[in-house]
Structures are given as structure tokens and as C-alpha cells.
Design an enzyme around this catalytic site. Structure first.
Site, PDB file in Angstrom:
ATOM      1  CG  ASP A  91      -2.123  -0.916   1.023  1.00 16.09           C
ATOM      2  OD1 ASP A  91      -2.250  -1.498  -0.071  1.00 16.09           O
ATOM      3  OD2 ASP A  91      -2.925  -1.039   1.965  1.00 16.09           O
ATOM      4  CG  ASN A 135      -4.011   5.964   3.196  1.00 12.39           C
ATOM      5  OD1 ASN A 135      -4.897   5.422   2.547  1.00 12.39           O
ATOM      6  ND2 ASN A 135      -3.113   5.285   3.866  1.00 12.39           N
ATOM      7  CG  ASN A 194      -9.524   6.911  11.183  1.00 15.85           C
ATOM      8  OD1 ASN A 194      -9.809   7.938  11.787  1.00 15.85           O
ATOM      9  ND2 ASN A 194     -10.404   5.945  10.973  1.00 15.85           N
ATOM     10  CB  SER A 234      -3.692   2.541  14.536  1.00 15.61           C
ATOM     11  OG  SER A 234      -3.380   3.922  14.493  1.00 15.61           O
ATOM     12  CB  ALA A 252      -2.802  11.558  23.229  1.00 18.67           C
TER      13      ALA A 252
END
Length: 267
Positions: free
Chosen positions: A51, A124, A167, A169, A188
Site C-alpha cells: 500500500d 489516505n 485512523n 489504529s 491523545a
């Protein structure tokens, strides 16, 4: 597919891979295709790798609107959500292209405009992350409405096809690429009396405009990533993200839908 006969192969130039590709080039020529030396002369651009290589092929050839892209995965490459074909079964690709056993898949693209001056396209995602051991502060606007103030490690804005990468993950949703939209996910985030966020990913329709305004507090040199590249931009004041009118057209095998590929990759 009969009128598309010019193939350009995009791959990492090394001796071992070149030796593996030579028989594939011969097979393509034997079946009436032409191998061209320049992407500008191609109407089908073939990436060889995973990819990551596919993303590079699209980016470095300028998100061509007048040609098709396809990917061939070889052993050891990263996950192949963009790659319908396998190095060991290249003959299947040639036969499918020859006998019209292919379909065209259209992937949405987002456009990121930095500091109201430079635009970049992403298949992406675009990510904004702190380059220091310190949180960054971003004010989030949706269609000129101040939506939230973010402080944390950064934000990711993903296309539907990018939703399965960075995203996913961080627990973002996996989105059907037939939906024209983009998704915003947090890295976070901190929540206090001054900075409040939704605390979850959210999806914006294709007609929406997202503006991320950097708070100038000494940490205004974030890392801005577009797909798998970092932009050489120093000071950032704001970034505007919209769904582009461009699309990336890829060759797909029949009976090999996006969701079949997601299942094969993750389940």
C-alpha cells in the site's frame, strides 16, 4: 480496457526485484500491452510493492485523472488494501485485463490547503502532530463554526480508504469508500476547562469545510503528514481540508469488493 494498453510500472529499483519483474514485462508484451518508460505516456500505472508503494505511485504521478491505477503486492510488503494483484499470480492480472474481467473503483481524495497558500492531495489521510515533546493546540472549525478547541498530540483527517490505516489504529471508524466524506480523529486529547473536545472520531460529509487553526504558543512547527510523506513546511497558522473533486480510479477484480479486502486483511 481494450483502449488502455500503455503500462507504466512504479517500483523500487533494485536488481532482485527487476529480475522478478522481467518475466512479467514479457508476459504483458506477449498479450498486446506496451511497457512505457514515462508515467506521462501511460494510461495504466502499476505499482509494485504494498500500500505504501501504491500511495507513492499516485502522489508522484500527480493524482492522474486520465488513467487507471492498480497495485501488485509482493512477498514481505505491507498490507494490500490497494493491491488487487499478487506478484506470484501476475498472469491473472494480464488475463483479466485482456478479457475485460475488471471493474473500476473510484476512491475519494481530500485536499489540504496550508496557510492559505499551498495545496496538497491525500488518498489516505492528512495528520497534524506535535514535533516537540509538548502538546499542540488547535481550534477546530466546521463550515466557519467554531466546533471545539483541541490540545493533545495531534489530529488525523482520513479519507474513507484511509480509515483502515492510521485512523483505525486510534479506534476511528472504518468507512465505506462509496460514501463521499472524511473523518476526524484525535491523538491523545487533553480535556480541561480551557480545551474541550468531542472525545471521539466524527465524520463530515463531502460538502463540508474543516479548518484547523494553530494556536501560536511556541509549538507552531507541527509535523504535517500527507499520506506517507511529511511536508517541508515550517510555521503553520491554519490548514483547510475539503473533499476534492478529484478521484483516484483503480482497477479491481470482479468479486473482490472493498469489504472483502477489509475482511481478508483484518479478520
Amino acid at each position: 480496457m481494450a483502449e488502455r494498453k500503455n503500462l507504466y510500472f512504479f517500483y523500487k529499483k533494485d536488481k532482485e526485484l527487476q529480475e522478478k519483474l522481467n518475466p512479467l514485462f514479457d508476459l504483458a508484451v506477449e498479450n498486446g500491452f506496451h511497457i512505457v518508460d514515462s508515467a506521462e505516456d501511460a494510461n495504466i500505472i502499476v505499482s509494485v510493492g504494498g500500500d505504501g508503494m501504491f500511495l507513492q505511485a499516485v502522489r508522484q504521478t500527480g493524482f492522474r485523472q486520465d488513467c487507471l491505477y492498480t497495485g501488485i503486492k509482493h512477498a514481505g510488503a505491507d498490507a494490500g488494501l490497494y493491491c488487487d494483484f499478487n506478484m506470484e499470480h501476475f498472469n491473472e492480472m494480464v488475463e483479466s485485463m485482456k478479457y475485460e474481467e475488471l471493474e473500476v473503483r473510484r476512491f475519494p481524495v481530500i485536499e489540504a490547503n496550508v496557510n492559505n497558500s499551498s495545496s496538497f492531495y491525500c488518498l489516505n489521510e492528512v495528520s497534524i502532530r506535535s514535533s516537540l515533546i509538548k502538546t499542540i493546540s488547535l481550534h477546530v472549525y466546521i463550515d466557519d463554526l467554531h466546533f471545539e478547541s483541541f490540545r493533545g498530540d495531534g489530529l488525523i483527517v482520513a479519507t474513507p480508504t484511509g480509515s483502515t490505516a492510521y485512523n483505525k489504529s486510534i479506534s476511528g471508524a472504518v468507512v465505506d469508500p462509496k460514501i463521499p466524506c472524511f473523518q476526524v480523529s484525535e491523538l491523545a486529547s487533553l480535556n480541561n476547562n480551557r480545551f474541550r473536545t468531542l472525545g471521539s472520531s466524527f465524520i463530515l460529509g463531502g460538502e463540508r469545510k474543516l479548518v484547523l487553526q494553530m494556536e501560536q504558543d511556541g509549538n507552531d512547527y507541527p509535523i504535517i503528514g500527507v499520506d506517507n510523506e511529511a511536508l517541508p513546511i515550517r510555521n503553520m497558522t491554519d490548514i483547510t481540508i475539503t473533499l476534492s473533486d478529484r478521484i483516484v480510479k483503480t482497477i479491481k477484480l470482479k468479486n473482490n469488493s472493498y469489504w472483502e479486502r477489509v475482511k481478508r486483511t483484518f479478520l
